[in-house]
Design a protein around this motif. Structure first.
Motif, PDB file in Angstrom:
ATOM      1  N   GLN A 251       2.298  15.707 -12.369  1.00 54.28           N
ATOM      2  CA  GLN A 251       1.309  16.478 -12.791  1.00 54.28           C
ATOM      3  C   GLN A 251       1.047  18.031 -12.255  1.00 54.28           C
ATOM      4  O   GLN A 251       1.053  18.909 -12.925  1.00 54.28           O
TER       5      GLN A 251
ATOM      6  N   LYS B 269       3.154  10.571  -9.238  1.00 52.92           N
ATOM      7  CA  LYS B 269       2.391  10.937 -10.314  1.00 52.92           C
ATOM      8  C   LYS B 269       1.524  12.319 -10.223  1.00 52.92           C
ATOM      9  O   LYS B 269       1.757  13.224 -10.934  1.00 52.92           O
ATOM     10  N   LEU B 270       1.175  12.680  -8.857  1.00 51.34           N
ATOM     11  CA  LEU B 270       0.464  13.831  -8.665  1.00 51.34           C
ATOM     12  C   LEU B 270       1.529  15.026  -8.605  1.00 51.34           C
ATOM     13  O   LEU B 270       1.486  16.164  -8.935  1.00 51.34           O
TER      14      LEU B 270
ATOM     15  N   LYS C 125       2.181   1.942  -3.379  1.00 56.45           N
ATOM     16  CA  LYS C 125       1.107   2.389  -4.280  1.00 56.45           C
ATOM     17  C   LYS C 125       1.029   3.831  -4.067  1.00 56.45           C
ATOM     18  O   LYS C 125       0.827   4.627  -5.203  1.00 56.45           O
ATOM     19  N   LEU C 126       1.038   4.183  -2.809  1.00 53.51           N
ATOM     20  CA  LEU C 126       0.684   5.426  -2.539  1.00 53.51           C
ATOM     21  C   LEU C 126       1.804   6.461  -2.757  1.00 53.51           C
ATOM     22  O   LEU C 126       1.543   7.586  -3.440  1.00 53.51           O
ATOM     23  N   GLN C 127       2.983   5.846  -2.609  1.00 55.20           N
ATOM     24  CA  GLN C 127       4.262   6.534  -3.327  1.00 55.20           C
ATOM     25  C   GLN C 127       4.271   6.854  -4.684  1.00 55.20           C
ATOM     26  O   GLN C 127       4.484   7.896  -5.268  1.00 55.20           O
ATOM     27  N   ALA C 128       3.644   5.729  -5.673  1.00 55.33           N
ATOM     28  CA  ALA C 128       3.546   5.902  -6.872  1.00 55.33           C
ATOM     29  C   ALA C 128       2.633   6.924  -7.463  1.00 55.33           C
ATOM     30  O   ALA C 128       2.724   7.767  -8.136  1.00 55.33           O
ATOM     31  N   GLN C 129       1.327   7.021  -6.560  1.00 52.24           N
ATOM     32  CA  GLN C 129       0.439   8.031  -6.863  1.00 52.24           C
ATOM     33  C   GLN C 129       0.876   9.410  -6.493  1.00 52.24           C
ATOM     34  O   GLN C 129       0.658  10.132  -7.243  1.00 52.24           O
ATOM     35  N   ASN C 130       1.608   9.548  -5.436  1.00 54.63           N
ATOM     36  CA  ASN C 130       2.129  10.504  -5.079  1.00 54.63           C
ATOM     37  C   ASN C 130       3.263  11.161  -6.080  1.00 54.63           C
ATOM     38  O   ASN C 130       3.023  12.503  -6.339  1.00 54.63           O
TER      39      ASN C 130
ATOM     40  N   GLU D 160       0.629  -1.171   0.010  1.00 56.09           N
ATOM     41  CA  GLU D 160       0.014   0.106  -0.029  1.00 56.09           C
ATOM     42  C   GLU D 160       0.845   1.283  -0.070  1.00 56.09           C
ATOM     43  O   GLU D 160       0.559   2.193  -0.639  1.00 56.09           O
TER      44      GLU D 160
END
Length: 185
Positions: free
Chosen positions: A145, A141-142, A134-139, A131
């Motif tokens: 962006q 990506k954000l 996954k959160l690090q990957a989302q971070n 988890e």
């Protein structure tokens, strides 16, 4: 009369079921004993590991480095693998999380009694680390962006500034309507 007989048969069957001792399955008993053995191992192993995990959360970066060196010098065992995975999970680097997941995966694949007794803890840590990845990957990506958005915003501001400079460089328009093209003649 038929209805009363049916009720009596039902009552007799119910009483017979309650009075008959349950048949004991030897395999089920063996599984309970095995589970009890694993539970005993859990009771002896898990509290120190959970205490170790709490200690790790309070350690500084230097203490974590020293602890890592100590674990590297320790003889490899299932408990050492779990401890190292916990230690790697404390590091602030995402490079260590996949390594910690690899160690936990090794524990989960092992059928040794010491390893199987640690499977619940290893599964919990692995899911937590997955988890976090996954959160690090989302971070990441954000953040990408946001950087793209800031870059586009800066480009648009540069264009607006350039247009404002062009507008300022144009000669002043006359305020009267007599010199405008298409005006009254």
């Amino acid at each position: 009369v038929v209805e009363t007989t049916a009720n009596n048969v039902a009552y007799v069957a119910l009483l017979t079921a309650c009075a008959t001792p349950a048949l004991v399955d030897e395999e089920a008993t063996a599984a309970v004993v095995k589970t009890d053995k694993h539970t005993r191992v859990d009771e002896l192993t898990l509290p120190p590991l959970l205490g170790y995990f709490q200690q790790l959360t309070r350690m500084s970066a230097q203490e974590l480095t020293r602890e890592r060196a100590l674990l590297a010098a320790t003889a490899p065992s299932t408990v050492t693998q779990v401890r190292l995975a916990m230690l790697l999970g404390q590091a602030r680097s995402t490079i260590d999380l996949p390594r910690a997941l690899g160690l936990l995966d090794g524990v989960l694949k092992s059928n040794e009694p010491a390893a199987t007794s640690l499977h619940p803890l290893a599964r919990m840590l692995a899911s937590q680390y997955q988890e976090r990845l996954k959160l690090q990957a989302q971070n990441d990506k954000l953040v990408q962006q946001l950087n793209d958005s800031l870059r586009r915003s800066a480009e648009l501001q540069d264009k607006l500034d350039a247009l404002a400079d062009i507008e300022r460089s144009l000669p002043m328009r006359p305020t009267g309507g007599e010199n405008l093209p298409g005006g009254a003649r």
